[in-house]
Design a protein around this motif. Structure first.
Motif, short mmCIF file in Angstrom:
data_model
loop_
_atom_site.label_atom_id
_atom_site.label_comp_id
_atom_site.label_asym_id
_atom_site.label_seq_id
_atom_site.Cartn_x
_atom_site.Cartn_y
_atom_site.Cartn_z
N CYS A 258 1.21 -0.90 0.05
CA CYS A 258 -0.06 0.11 0.21
C CYS A 258 0.73 1.38 0.12
O CYS A 258 0.65 2.88 -0.88
N SER A 259 1.64 1.06 0.64
CA SER A 259 2.92 2.09 0.62
C SER A 259 3.59 2.61 -0.46
O SER A 259 4.15 4.11 -1.33
N GLU A 260 3.78 1.35 -1.00
CA GLU A 260 4.06 1.26 -2.15
C GLU A 260 3.42 1.81 -3.25
O GLU A 260 3.88 2.91 -4.58
N ILE A 261 2.09 1.96 -3.23
CA ILE A 261 1.14 2.95 -4.31
C ILE A 261 1.03 3.32 -4.10
O ILE A 261 1.19 4.65 -4.79
N ALA A 262 0.52 4.85 -2.86
CA ALA A 262 0.85 5.81 -2.38
C ALA A 262 2.23 6.25 -3.27
O ALA A 262 1.94 7.91 -3.96
N ARG A 263 3.76 5.48 -3.33
CA ARG A 263 4.41 6.43 -3.85
C ARG A 263 4.77 6.55 -4.71
O ARG A 263 5.14 7.50 -5.77
N ARG A 264 3.15 5.45 -5.57
CA ARG A 264 4.09 5.77 -7.19
C ARG A 264 3.13 6.62 -7.30
O ARG A 264 2.93 7.31 -8.48
N LEU A 265 1.88 6.52 -6.98
CA LEU A 265 0.65 7.53 -7.63
C LEU A 265 1.53 8.93 -7.56
O LEU A 265 1.27 9.85 -8.21
N ASP A 266 2.47 9.25 -6.26
CA ASP A 266 2.41 10.46 -5.93
C ASP A 266 3.66 10.58 -6.85
O ASP A 266 3.87 11.91 -7.64
N GLU A 267 4.70 9.97 -7.53
CA GLU A 267 5.55 9.96 -8.43
C GLU A 267 5.28 10.12 -9.85
O GLU A 267 5.51 11.45 -10.74
N ALA A 268 3.74 9.65 -10.65
CA ALA A 268 3.28 10.36 -11.38
C ALA A 268 2.43 11.52 -11.32
O ALA A 268 2.85 12.17 -12.34
N ARG A 269 2.05 12.13 -10.35
CA ARG A 269 1.35 13.34 -9.91
C ARG A 269 2.80 14.38 -10.12
O ARG A 269 2.54 15.48 -11.06
N ASN A 270 4.60 13.98 -9.88
CA ASN A 270 4.86 15.48 -9.36
C ASN A 270 5.65 15.17 -11.43
O ASN A 270 5.47 16.12 -11.35
N LEU A 271 6.03 13.73 -11.85
CA LEU A 271 6.22 13.45 -13.11
C LEU A 271 5.14 14.30 -14.63
O LEU A 271 5.48 15.04 -14.63
N ALA A 272 3.86 14.91 -14.18
CA ALA A 272 2.49 15.71 -14.85
C ALA A 272 2.89 16.97 -14.35
O ALA A 272 2.42 17.16 -15.02
N SER A 273 3.13 17.50 -13.34
CA SER A 273 3.32 18.66 -12.95
C SER A 273 4.45 19.78 -13.58
O SER A 273 4.84 20.25 -14.45
N ARG A 274 5.49 18.43 -14.23
CA ARG A 274 6.47 19.09 -14.98
C ARG A 274 6.91 19.01 -16.56
O ARG A 274 7.77 18.86 -17.55
N LEU A 275 5.17 18.07 -16.69
CA LEU A 275 4.93 18.25 -18.63
C LEU A 275 5.04 19.38 -19.37
O LEU A 275 4.87 20.34 -18.64
#
Length: 304
Positions: A258-275
């Motif tokens: 569950c912690s890894e899921i949260a980390r990966r969703l956070d990383e997806a949001r971070n990447l989206a903010s840099r498009l």
């Protein structure tokens, strides 16, 4: 699901085009109906949203055909997965394995994979290198999943390869067809990888916490000694053991997943903010709204 109302018209377009295509290549009517009407076609829908084909008929026909090709590759992998897992149900419906037997299901999988690749090659040959690399990753992930004797040091590697890599391809191809920058190609590929891996981790969690609708017992991955993320996390904690897994060990592994899921969703949001170019509204909601992202990742019974 939260995102459903935004995607229904896209799914309907893919369903109709997929059904026509499967009919044209000569598949029986009952198989055409099952393949085109079951499932939610989310991978094809994500690609279409990102590719943004517009209203020009010629352009839209090409992009929708690419979506159908991606969906055929996905369905081929699902059918083969059901054969390897001996699953008789998926989302409560009989699998092609249970209806056609292993030989018939594998033959159908081969037809879908070959024609899916041909469909994409005719419209976008520049994508083939990335597609073939994705197939290598998917098959490697599946191989490591079913062979429990193979050492897998990273407990999330199998999920990333077998499931994350295909959604990464979907996002990458969407970037390619929408003419984005090379950096956006890389970022969107990684966004898909994070979301797809999070989806598989949620699937692994569900296998030990609830009935998945596969016609198999709860915790079948553990009983069959699959290299799921939960099994690999438990192995990391306790080392190799033939003893039955304890509830405490399972709970601990689930918490880490569950912690890894949260980390990966956070990383997806971070990447989206840099498009370089913002995401389409429907895709931005999926990635940047946490409730919608988790709804998507946890949509196990319908997404596959």
């Amino acid at each position: 699901m939260i995102y459903d109302s935004h995607w229904s018209e896209i799914r309907n377009e893919v369903r109709l085009t997929l059904a026509r295509h499967l009919d044209e290549i000569g598949l029986p009517d009952d198989i055409v109906s099952r393949l085109s009407h079951r499932g939610r076609l989310n991978r094809a829908s994500l690609f279409l949203i990102l590719a943004d084909p517009g209203d020009t008929t010629e352009r839209r026909d090409v992009v929708v055909a690419l979506a159908v090709g991606l969906e055929m590759i996905h369905k081929a992998s699902v059918i083969r997965d059901d054969v390897e897992d001996r699953d008789i149900l998926r989302r409560g419906f009989p699998t092609e394995f249970s209806l056609l037997g292993p030989a018939g299901a594998l033959a159908l999988s081969d037809v879908l994979l070959a024609d899916g690749l041909a469909t994409i090659f005719r419209r976008e040959p520049s994508a083939m290198d990335q597609i073939l690399s994705t197939l290598v990753s998917m098959s490697s992930g599946q191989f490591h999943d079913v062979h429990s004797g193979i050492s897998v040091p990273d407990p999330f590697q199998v999920a990333e390869r077998k499931t994350g890599s295909l959604l990464a391809l979907v996002f990458w191809m969407g970037a390619l067809c929408s003419g984005r920058s090379r950096e956006d190609h890389r970022r969107l590929h990684n966004i898909g990888l994070q979301l797809g891996t999070a989806f598989q981790l949620a699937n692994d969690i569900n296998n030990v916490t609830r009935d998945e609708g596969r016609g198999k017992d709860l915790r079948s991955d553990l009983a069959e000694r699959r290299n799921s993320s939960i099994a690999l996390l438990m192995s990391q904690q306790a080392g190799a053991s033939d003893e039955a897994p304890t509830e405490a060990a399972i709970s601990s592994a689930v918490d880490r997943a569950c912690s890894e899921i949260a980390r990966r969703l956070d990383e997806a949001r971070n990447l989206a903010s840099r498009l370089d170019e913002p995401l389409p509204v429907r895709l931005d909601l999926l990635i940047n709204d946490e409730a919608t992202a988790r709804d998507f990742v946890n949509d196990q019974q319908a997404l596959i």
